[in-house]
Each structure stands twice: as C-alpha cells, then as structure tokens.
Write an enzyme that holds these catalytic residues in place. Structure first.
Site, short mmCIF file in Angstrom:
data_model
loop_
_atom_site.label_atom_id
_atom_site.label_comp_id
_atom_site.label_asym_id
_atom_site.label_seq_id
_atom_site.Cartn_x
_atom_site.Cartn_y
_atom_site.Cartn_z
N GLY A 22 42.38 42.42 46.79
CA GLY A 22 42.83 42.26 45.42
C GLY A 22 42.51 43.48 44.58
O GLY A 22 41.59 44.23 44.89
N GLY A 24 42.72 44.75 40.23
CA GLY A 24 43.05 44.44 38.85
C GLY A 24 42.43 45.44 37.92
O GLY A 24 41.86 46.45 38.35
N GLY A 25 42.53 45.16 36.60
CA GLY A 25 42.01 46.09 35.62
C GLY A 25 40.50 46.27 35.72
O GLY A 25 39.96 47.30 35.30
N MET A 26 39.80 45.26 36.26
CA MET A 26 38.36 45.34 36.35
C MET A 26 37.89 46.06 37.60
O MET A 26 36.72 46.42 37.70
CB MET A 26 37.75 43.93 36.33
CG MET A 26 38.00 43.17 35.05
SD MET A 26 37.37 44.05 33.62
CE MET A 26 35.65 44.14 34.06
N GLY A 27 38.75 46.27 38.60
CA GLY A 27 38.34 46.96 39.81
C GLY A 27 39.03 46.40 41.04
O GLY A 27 40.11 45.81 40.96
N VAL A 29 38.73 44.11 44.76
CA VAL A 29 38.01 43.07 45.49
C VAL A 29 38.21 43.32 46.99
O VAL A 29 39.33 43.51 47.45
CB VAL A 29 38.51 41.66 45.11
CG1 VAL A 29 37.75 40.60 45.90
CG2 VAL A 29 38.34 41.42 43.61
N LYS A 44 33.32 42.51 44.70
CA LYS A 44 34.11 43.12 43.62
C LYS A 44 33.48 44.46 43.27
O LYS A 44 32.32 44.55 42.87
CB LYS A 44 34.15 42.22 42.38
CG LYS A 44 34.74 42.92 41.17
CD LYS A 44 35.18 41.96 40.09
CE LYS A 44 36.52 41.36 40.45
NZ LYS A 44 37.15 40.68 39.30
N ASP A 142 38.30 34.72 30.07
CA ASP A 142 39.58 35.18 30.65
C ASP A 142 40.12 34.14 31.62
O ASP A 142 40.45 34.45 32.76
CB ASP A 142 39.38 36.52 31.35
CG ASP A 142 40.71 37.23 31.61
OD1 ASP A 142 41.71 36.91 30.92
OD2 ASP A 142 40.77 38.10 32.50
#
Length: 530
Positions: A22, A24-27, A29, A44, A142
C-alpha cells in the site's frame, strides 16, 4: 499482492520488508516478517518532508512515535494492533498486525454497496472501537472506507491508521490552501478548525455509512471548494439506500457537534435495527437547548451577520466564506477560519495540577478567532457573566467568569478555580512577556509535554489572536497525575496584553470535554486585566 522490495531490507535489526502492499500520503505499507518472533506483520514507513528543517523533522518524528505508542495501548477486536514503533535511519516505522484482506473501499469498488444489515454491522463494530479509543482520550481523525480493513474469511472489520493522520502533523488545511486528509469524510467543525473531539469521528462514521450503502460519500463533488461547501453549508441529502438507517445517519451528520448522536446512542440504534429489522428511533430524550446555546451578544447592526451559538459559530463563518468562493477550487480552503481549538501552553515552568508546559512542532498559520461575548468592545465593556457563571474579580489583577460552585485556590504565581471535588481545574497565570511570544512559549512547552504531563499525546498548538493581541492555543490529552484521576484533556490559551503575558487553561476528565470547552471559552471570552 504487492511490489517486491529491491533488497528485502531489514529495519531496526528485526523487521524484513518484503513487499509493498500500500501507498498513501502518509507513506508506504510493507508486508514484512518479524525475524525475532517469526511472524508476519505490516510495517508502515512514514514519509519525511524534505522541505522541513532537521529540528522540525525531528520534532515531528518524536510526535509521531509518541502518538503511535499511545495508540498501541488500545485493545479492541476492531482496532488494528500496533506491535512496535521503531526508528531506522531517522525514519519512523509503525509495526502492526497483518490483516489478510483488503479495505472497505476496495470491497465497495469490487462488489458494490452493501445492504442495510451489513452497513449496520460495520457501523456497530466501528462505533464500539471508537468508544474504546475515545474513553482513552485517543481520536482517529481520518475515518473513511480506505482506513477500514475487512479480514478475509471472518469479515472482521478493523479500523486502521488510528491517529496517524493527526500525529504526523497534518492539519485539515495547509497554509497554501491544499486539503490534507479526506474532506468528504471530515466534520464541519474540523473544516473550520473550531474544535476537534470525539464528535468529529462520529460525523465521519455517518458519512462512511452513506458511502457503504450507496457507493460514495454524500459530500462528493467535483472540486475541493464544492466539497467544503457541501460539508459546511449545503443541504445534507443522505442517499435513498440509507432510508432503513436514516435516523442514525441524520443523527451522526448533525452539523452542531453538541447535538450529534454519541457513539453509544448510534450503536444502540443500529443494534435495534439488526434485532428487529425496523428503522430505529432517535434517543428518547431529545436535545433541549440550554442557556449556553443562547447568544450573549447584543444584536449587531443590520449589515453584520447575526450572532450564533458557540458550538456552531466557526462552522457558519466557514460556510459563509466557502459559499462565496465555492467555485474557486482548492483556493477556497485557504479562506476558512480557525475556530480556536487547541492548547495554549503557558510559560514553561514546573507544572501545577491541570496544566503543563509544552509546544507544537507543527507550523502555525496566523488565524483569527471569533469566539464569544467579549470579542467585541461593547461586549467587553459590559463584562457580565452568562447564566450558570459568576464574575470573579480576582485580587491577582484580573476578572473573568467562572462556573458557579467553583472555588478559588491560589498556588504560588498560579490561581486556580476548582470544581467541587477538583475534577475540573481552571487556571490563570500572569507573567512578563517571554522570548518568542505566546507561540514560542507554547512550542517550547509542547516539547516538554511528555515530561510534565504523564501519557501526553494529541498535542496541538495554533497561532491566533485574542481580542486583537498575539496569542497561541494549545490542546492535548494525557493520563492524569494518578490512576484514580484518569485520562484528562486540557485547553489552554496564552496571549500578550498591555505588557503582560496571560495564560488561561481548563483541564478536565476526557468524559467532560464538552463542559471543559465551554468553561474555557467563557473564561477566555470574559477575561479582563484589572
């Protein structure tokens, strides 16, 4: 499935990253193996912002690790298990249980919407998880289908990315007007930054229920400006598929957070639907307006907007602005006004009960706070206490409205007004101005938060103004000074006025956060040096 790593590198001498599953904006996975315990895990890898200074990046990393450790204390079958929080090469990593299955967003995309019974089951699981988290003083911030996993074979619903969007320093709106987070699922009070509490997570559950029943959020639009307008101002139209659960959906999508269904009420209504098959009815005791909902200002001139109750003021201000610029795309976001939620950290000294010294590493855009009665000269001159409060003219050189029944308890240079039993503490401190002004004071205090407030987490500092004077707001959650005291939440504001620096805060059990916010608002609104 996943993308294989180039070298299956090992982090922290223990976790072998094997495949990217995975992004996303946070990093990123990763599927990984814990080589020490011989088990499969998800890791993550949090993204670092190259634009930030080394010190700022360090503070953000510290906050991320601190907050993730708080989430790791949560134990619930529908909350992702956090096994470990580590650093490798100055980059933070969060090690979690590996769920064999995709997200709720993936499921909807592949199979389409679910029926009302399945939506009710999903809602019950999420609300139960949130009750556990909120009781521990932890917010998600979120909630959306992409952050809900569905385990293959068991259909277990698991809420993931708990708290990470907030702890990594992501505010709702960036300084450039870009949106950080998931606007279609974000509560209106978070849009205006008027407040962020358990109620904001519950709004997100309401939007999620609409999405799983119909395939999309009821606030989906073609632009950020359109989404913001839909959330804060436009008529809310739940999809037709939500009809069997309509009282729950409408109750969760109540714009006034004080009137919104709480988690226990919504969960009970969904359980009733599953047991009876009938549309659940709202709680038997309807909301009754109280004195605090009645505007305390005198009527404004005809050209000014009518005053509104405290709990919706920030939302309506945001609505007026967004309505004016809804067609302007992302730039509309930059015009929203912060409503003043936060923690003001006072000057960093040894903590007294109910306060602490701490600062935020997050960049603090300049904002204007429209708060309560004393925000206009006329209101300040009248200087009266609202119903349920009394005006305290303190010998320390100030006056403010405090709740009836609170008693004065001076402690050195601090003055406290305590509730019966001292479970709620309202504190005031006056000092000479400090280096860096209110914002500098709060930021330095936030750094010391974990040392001065046991279990400190969810700390946030915001630059603002108070009656036109430079100010900073600080808000945080912590464990309290003893097990008997339990988790607490603190609101704090610090500002400079007439050559002095003032610090006003309220600390209360997390179960009394609504009362605490009102006490804080009234105290700050009515505060005057004497």
């Amino acid at each position: 499935m996943g993308t294989e790593g180039d070298d299956c590198r090992v982090i922290a001498g223990r976790y072998r990253l094997e495949a990217r599953i995975g992004r996303g904006g946070m990093g990123v996975v990763w599927r990984a193996t814990d080589q020490l315990l011989g088990r499969r895990v998800a890791v993550k890898e949090l993204a670092l912002e190259a634009s930030r200074s080394g010190e700022d990046a360090r503070l953000r990393s510290d906050r991320t690790l601190r907050e993730a450790r708080a989430v790791a204390q949560l134990r619930h079958p529908h909350i992702i298990v956090v096994h470990d929080v580590v650093e490798d090469g100055e980059r933070p990593y969060i090690v979690m249980e590996l769920i064999d299955g995709g997200s709720l967003a993936d499921r909807i995309a592949e199979r389409g919407p679910v029926d009302a019974a399945e939506a009710a089951r999903i809602g019950i699981d999420l609300l139960s998880a949130l009750r556990t988290a909120h009781e521990a003083g932890v917010l998600h911030r979120d909630i959306k289908p992409a952050n809900v996993l569905v385990e293959s074979g068991t259909e277990r619903v698991v809420l993931t990315d708990f708290g990470i969007a907030r702890v990594a320093g992501a505010t709702t709106l960036t300084e450039t007007g870009s949106f950080v987070g998931s606007p279609e699922y974000t509560a209106p009070e978070r849009m205006s930054e008027a407040r962020t509490g358990p109620e904001s997570d519950l709004w997100s559950v309401g939007a999620l229920l609409c999405a799983v029943l119909s395939g999309e959020s009821p606030f989906r639009r073609d632009s950020i400006g359109g989404i913001l307008h839909a959330v804060v101002a436009a008529e809310i139209r739940p999809p037709a598929q939500a009809e069997p659960l309509l009282p729950v959906v409408r109750g969760l999508l109540e714009r006034d957070p004080d009137r919104r269904l709480n988690a226990a009420e919504a969960e009970g209504m969904l359980r009733t639907f599953l047991e009876t098959g009938r549309t659940p009815q709202p709680p038997a005791t309807p909301y009754t307006p109280t004195q605090r909902d009645i505007p305390r200002q005198t009527p404004p001139p005809p050209s000014a907007p009518a005053p509104v109750g405290r709990s919706v003021r920030g939302v309506l201000i945001a609505a007026l602005l967004v309505a004016a610029v809804a067609g302007a795309g992302v730039s509309a976001a930059a015009l929203l006004i912060h409503g003043g939620s936060g923690d003001g950290g006072g000057t960093p000294t040894s903590p007294a009960p109910g306060t602490s010294a701490s600062t935020s590493a997050s960049p603090a855009p300049t904002v204007t706070v429209t708060r309560g009665a004393a925000t206009s000269p006329a209101a300040a001159d009248s200087h009266t206490a609202p119903s349920g409060y009394r005006l305290a003219r303190d010998p320390a050189g100030f006056s403010l409205a405090v709740p009836e029944g609170f008693t004065r308890d001076p402690q050195g240079e601090r003055v406290f007004y305590m509730s019966p039993g001292q479970t709620v503490r309202l504190g005031i401190r006056a000092t000479v101005p400090q280096t860096g002004g209110p914002l500098g004071v709060m930021r330095r205090a936030d750094v010391k938060g974990p040392d001065t407030n046991p279990g400190y987490h969810d700390g946030r500092v915001t630059r603002t103004t108070h009656h036109g004077h430079p100010a900073a707001l600080w808000e945080f959650t912590w464990k309290g000074f003893s097990t008997a005291e339990g988790p607490r939440h603190t609101y704090d504001m610090c500002w400079e006025e007439d050559g002095r620096m003032y610090d006003v805060w309220v600390s209360a059990p997390v179960g009394k956060v609504r009362e605490a916010r009102e006490y804080f608002d009234v105290a700050v609104d009515t505060f005057l040096p004497t």
